[in-house]
Design a protein around this motif. Structure first.
Motif, PDB file in Angstrom:
ATOM      1  N   ASN A   1       0.843  -1.181   0.000  1.00 18.09           N
ATOM      2  CA  ASN A   1       0.000   0.000   0.000  1.00 18.09           C
ATOM      3  C   ASN A   1       0.885   1.239   0.000  1.00 18.09           C
ATOM      4  O   ASN A   1       2.036   1.210   0.378  1.00 18.09           O
ATOM      5  N   GLU A   2       0.330   2.347  -0.463  1.00 20.14           N
ATOM      6  CA  GLU A   2       1.114   3.559  -0.688  1.00 20.14           C
ATOM      7  C   GLU A   2       1.796   4.064   0.579  1.00 20.14           C
ATOM      8  O   GLU A   2       2.931   4.503   0.547  1.00 20.14           O
ATOM      9  N   SER A   3       1.120   3.985   1.729  1.00 16.66           N
ATOM     10  CA  SER A   3       1.735   4.483   2.961  1.00 16.66           C
ATOM     11  C   SER A   3       2.939   3.643   3.363  1.00 16.66           C
ATOM     12  O   SER A   3       3.911   4.156   3.886  1.00 16.66           O
ATOM     13  N   ASN A   4       2.902   2.333   3.095  1.00 19.34           N
ATOM     14  CA  ASN A   4       4.046   1.480   3.420  1.00 19.34           C
ATOM     15  C   ASN A   4       5.235   1.756   2.510  1.00 19.34           C
ATOM     16  O   ASN A   4       6.375   1.642   2.924  1.00 19.34           O
ATOM     17  N   SER A   5       4.987   2.120   1.260  1.00 21.27           N
ATOM     18  CA  SER A   5       6.085   2.356   0.337  1.00 21.27           C
ATOM     19  C   SER A   5       6.824   3.641   0.665  1.00 21.27           C
ATOM     20  O   SER A   5       7.964   3.818   0.262  1.00 21.27           O
ATOM     21  N   ASN A   6       6.198   4.549   1.402  1.00 25.05           N
ATOM     22  CA  ASN A   6       6.832   5.819   1.753  1.00 25.05           C
ATOM     23  C   ASN A   6       7.536   5.783   3.103  1.00 25.05           C
ATOM     24  O   ASN A   6       8.159   6.758   3.488  1.00 25.05           O
ATOM     25  N   ILE A   7       7.445   4.670   3.817  1.00 22.87           N
ATOM     26  CA  ILE A   7       8.064   4.577   5.126  1.00 22.87           C
ATOM     27  C   ILE A   7       9.562   4.370   4.953  1.00 22.87           C
ATOM     28  O   ILE A   7      10.001   3.448   4.281  1.00 22.87           O
ATOM     29  N   GLU A   8      10.333   5.252   5.555  1.00 19.01           N
ATOM     30  CA  GLU A   8      11.778   5.102   5.534  1.00 19.01           C
ATOM     31  C   GLU A   8      12.208   4.465   6.841  1.00 19.01           C
ATOM     32  O   GLU A   8      11.492   4.508   7.826  1.00 19.01           O
ATOM     33  N   LYS A   9      13.387   3.914   6.834  1.00 15.55           N
ATOM     34  CA  LYS A   9      13.904   3.313   8.063  1.00 15.55           C
ATOM     35  C   LYS A   9      14.026   4.395   9.121  1.00 15.55           C
ATOM     36  O   LYS A   9      14.716   5.383   8.942  1.00 15.55           O
ATOM     37  N   ALA A  10      13.316   4.211  10.222  1.00 13.80           N
ATOM     38  CA  ALA A  10      13.294   5.198  11.295  1.00 13.80           C
ATOM     39  C   ALA A  10      14.555   5.124  12.128  1.00 13.80           C
ATOM     40  O   ALA A  10      15.198   4.082  12.225  1.00 13.80           O
ATOM     41  N   GLU A  11      14.906   6.250  12.730  1.00 14.42           N
ATOM     42  CA  GLU A  11      16.011   6.287  13.671  1.00 14.42           C
ATOM     43  C   GLU A  11      15.616   5.504  14.917  1.00 14.42           C
ATOM     44  O   GLU A  11      14.444   5.490  15.290  1.00 14.42           O
ATOM     45  N   PRO A  12      16.578   4.874  15.578  1.00 15.72           N
ATOM     46  CA  PRO A  12      16.236   4.158  16.815  1.00 15.72           C
ATOM     47  C   PRO A  12      15.749   5.129  17.880  1.00 15.72           C
ATOM     48  O   PRO A  12      16.187   6.271  17.946  1.00 15.72           O
ATOM     49  N   LEU A  13      14.822   4.672  18.682  1.00 18.05           N
ATOM     50  CA  LEU A  13      14.334   5.459  19.807  1.00 18.05           C
ATOM     51  C   LEU A  13      15.219   5.185  21.010  1.00 18.05           C
ATOM     52  O   LEU A  13      15.805   4.112  21.133  1.00 18.05           O
ATOM     53  N   ILE A  14      15.312   6.159  21.898  1.00 16.18           N
ATOM     54  CA  ILE A  14      16.099   5.988  23.111  1.00 16.18           C
ATOM     55  C   ILE A  14      15.158   5.532  24.223  1.00 16.18           C
ATOM     56  O   ILE A  14      14.116   6.145  24.453  1.00 16.18           O
ATOM     57  N   TYR A  15      15.522   4.438  24.872  1.00 17.87           N
ATOM     58  CA  TYR A  15      14.735   3.912  25.984  1.00 17.87           C
ATOM     59  C   TYR A  15      15.562   3.913  27.254  1.00 17.87           C
ATOM     60  O   TYR A  15      16.788   3.799  27.217  1.00 17.87           O
ATOM     61  N   GLN A  16      14.859   4.018  28.362  1.00 18.60           N
ATOM     62  CA  GLN A  16      15.454   3.905  29.678  1.00 18.60           C
ATOM     63  C   GLN A  16      14.704   2.784  30.397  1.00 18.60           C
ATOM     64  O   GLN A  16      13.492   2.853  30.552  1.00 18.60           O
ATOM     65  N   ILE A  17      15.445   1.753  30.782  1.00 21.08           N
ATOM     66  CA  ILE A  17      14.864   0.619  31.500  1.00 21.08           C
ATOM     67  C   ILE A  17      15.405   0.690  32.924  1.00 21.08           C
ATOM     68  O   ILE A  17      16.613   0.665  33.135  1.00 21.08           O
ATOM     69  N   ARG A  18      14.503   0.787  33.880  1.00 11.87           N
ATOM     70  CA  ARG A  18      14.884   0.910  35.291  1.00 11.87           C
ATOM     71  C   ARG A  18      14.606  -0.419  35.981  1.00 11.87           C
ATOM     72  O   ARG A  18      13.511  -0.961  35.882  1.00 11.87           O
ATOM     73  N   ILE A  19      15.646  -0.960  36.653  1.00 15.06           N
ATOM     74  CA  ILE A  19      15.479  -2.218  37.371  1.00 15.06           C
ATOM     75  C   ILE A  19      15.929  -2.050  38.817  1.00 15.06           C
ATOM     76  O   ILE A  19      16.742  -1.181  39.134  1.00 15.06           O
ATOM     77  N   LYS A  20      15.348  -2.867  39.683  1.00 17.72           N
ATOM     78  CA  LYS A  20      15.708  -2.832  41.101  1.00 17.72           C
ATOM     79  C   LYS A  20      16.951  -3.692  41.295  1.00 17.72           C
ATOM     80  O   LYS A  20      16.999  -4.831  40.849  1.00 17.72           O
ATOM     81  N   GLY A  21      17.948  -3.129  41.953  1.00 16.21           N
ATOM     82  CA  GLY A  21      19.218  -3.823  42.150  1.00 16.21           C
ATOM     83  C   GLY A  21      20.285  -3.216  41.264  1.00 16.21           C
ATOM     84  O   GLY A  21      20.001  -2.410  40.386  1.00 16.21           O
ATOM     85  N   HIS A  22      21.522  -3.578  41.526  1.00 15.07           N
ATOM     86  CA  HIS A  22      22.636  -3.034  40.761  1.00 15.07           C
ATOM     87  C   HIS A  22      23.229  -4.092  39.842  1.00 15.07           C
ATOM     88  O   HIS A  22      23.379  -5.240  40.228  1.00 15.07           O
ATOM     89  N   LEU A  23      23.554  -3.655  38.626  1.00 20.95           N
ATOM     90  CA  LEU A  23      24.269  -4.484  37.658  1.00 20.95           C
ATOM     91  C   LEU A  23      25.642  -3.878  37.439  1.00 20.95           C
ATOM     92  O   LEU A  23      25.774  -2.654  37.341  1.00 20.95           O
ATOM     93  N   ASP A  24      26.638  -4.702  37.326  1.00 21.06           N
ATOM     94  CA  ASP A  24      27.975  -4.243  36.997  1.00 21.06           C
ATOM     95  C   ASP A  24      27.993  -3.801  35.531  1.00 21.06           C
ATOM     96  O   ASP A  24      27.239  -4.319  34.703  1.00 21.06           O
ATOM     97  N   ARG A  25      28.876  -2.884  35.201  1.00 19.25           N
ATOM     98  CA  ARG A  25      28.979  -2.393  33.815  1.00 19.25           C
ATOM     99  C   ARG A  25      29.391  -3.490  32.839  1.00 19.25           C
ATOM    100  O   ARG A  25      29.215  -3.350  31.631  1.00 19.25           O
ATOM    101  N   LYS A  26      29.943  -4.588  33.337  1.00 20.36           N
ATOM    102  CA  LYS A  26      30.355  -5.686  32.444  1.00 20.36           C
ATOM    103  C   LYS A  26      29.153  -6.302  31.720  1.00 20.36           C
ATOM    104  O   LYS A  26      29.328  -7.006  30.736  1.00 20.36           O
ATOM    105  N   TRP A  27      27.939  -6.038  32.186  1.00 21.90           N
ATOM    106  CA  TRP A  27      26.732  -6.545  31.550  1.00 21.90           C
ATOM    107  C   TRP A  27      26.356  -5.743  30.295  1.00 21.90           C
ATOM    108  O   TRP A  27      25.444  -6.132  29.566  1.00 21.90           O
ATOM    109  N   ALA A  28      27.031  -4.640  30.012  1.00 27.69           N
ATOM    110  CA  ALA A  28      26.658  -3.760  28.901  1.00 27.69           C
ATOM    111  C   ALA A  28      26.612  -4.506  27.565  1.00 27.69           C
ATOM    112  O   ALA A  28      25.693  -4.302  26.771  1.00 27.69           O
ATOM    113  N   ASP A  29      27.585  -5.356  27.294  1.00 26.53           N
ATOM    114  CA  ASP A  29      27.574  -6.104  26.028  1.00 26.53           C
ATOM    115  C   ASP A  29      26.353  -7.004  25.934  1.00 26.53           C
ATOM    116  O   ASP A  29      25.741  -7.122  24.868  1.00 26.53           O
ATOM    117  N   TRP A  30      26.008  -7.661  27.036  1.00 24.64           N
ATOM    118  CA  TRP A  30      24.852  -8.563  27.027  1.00 24.64           C
ATOM    119  C   TRP A  30      23.556  -7.789  26.792  1.00 24.64           C
ATOM    120  O   TRP A  30      22.621  -8.298  26.191  1.00 24.64           O
TER     121      TRP A  30
END
Length: 90
Positions: free
Chosen positions: A3-32
């Motif tokens: 449909n015409e509206s789908n053909s005009n959709i360009e790849k959108a920029e990623p959105l920025i999310y913030q996920i808040r969890i209880k407890g602390h994670l070490d920075r070594k988890w960043a890759d995961w």
């Protein structure tokens, strides 16, 4: 049939999310967590912040939070003007 509206959709920029969890994670988890930044807060929570390409990636990140076993507190889509730094309000 494309449909015409789908053909005009360009790849959108990623959105920025913030996920808040209880407890602390070490920075070594960043890759995961697909390279999201990890910020430990004084109130005993951790913020995972960064770009999320699509809903499938968001759900994958939430599964990883579940798998770590730390309680999910909040998931927030950040507005572009909010992405200068993590929201550290308790």
């Amino acid at each position: 049939m494309l449909n015409e509206s789908n053909s005009n959709i360009e790849k959108a920029e990623p959105l920025i999310y913030q996920i808040r969890i209880k407890g602390h994670l070490d920075r070594k988890w960043a890759d995961w967590f697909s390279g999201l930044s990890i910020t430990s807060l004084a109130n005993g929570e951790t913020l995972l912040t960064g770009p999320v390409l699509d809903q499938a990636m968001l759900h994958g990140l939430l599964r990883k939070v579940r798998d770590v076993g730390l309680p999910l507190v909040a998931v927030i889509r950040m507005e572009p003007e909010q992405t200068d730094g993590p929201d550290v309000k308790p």
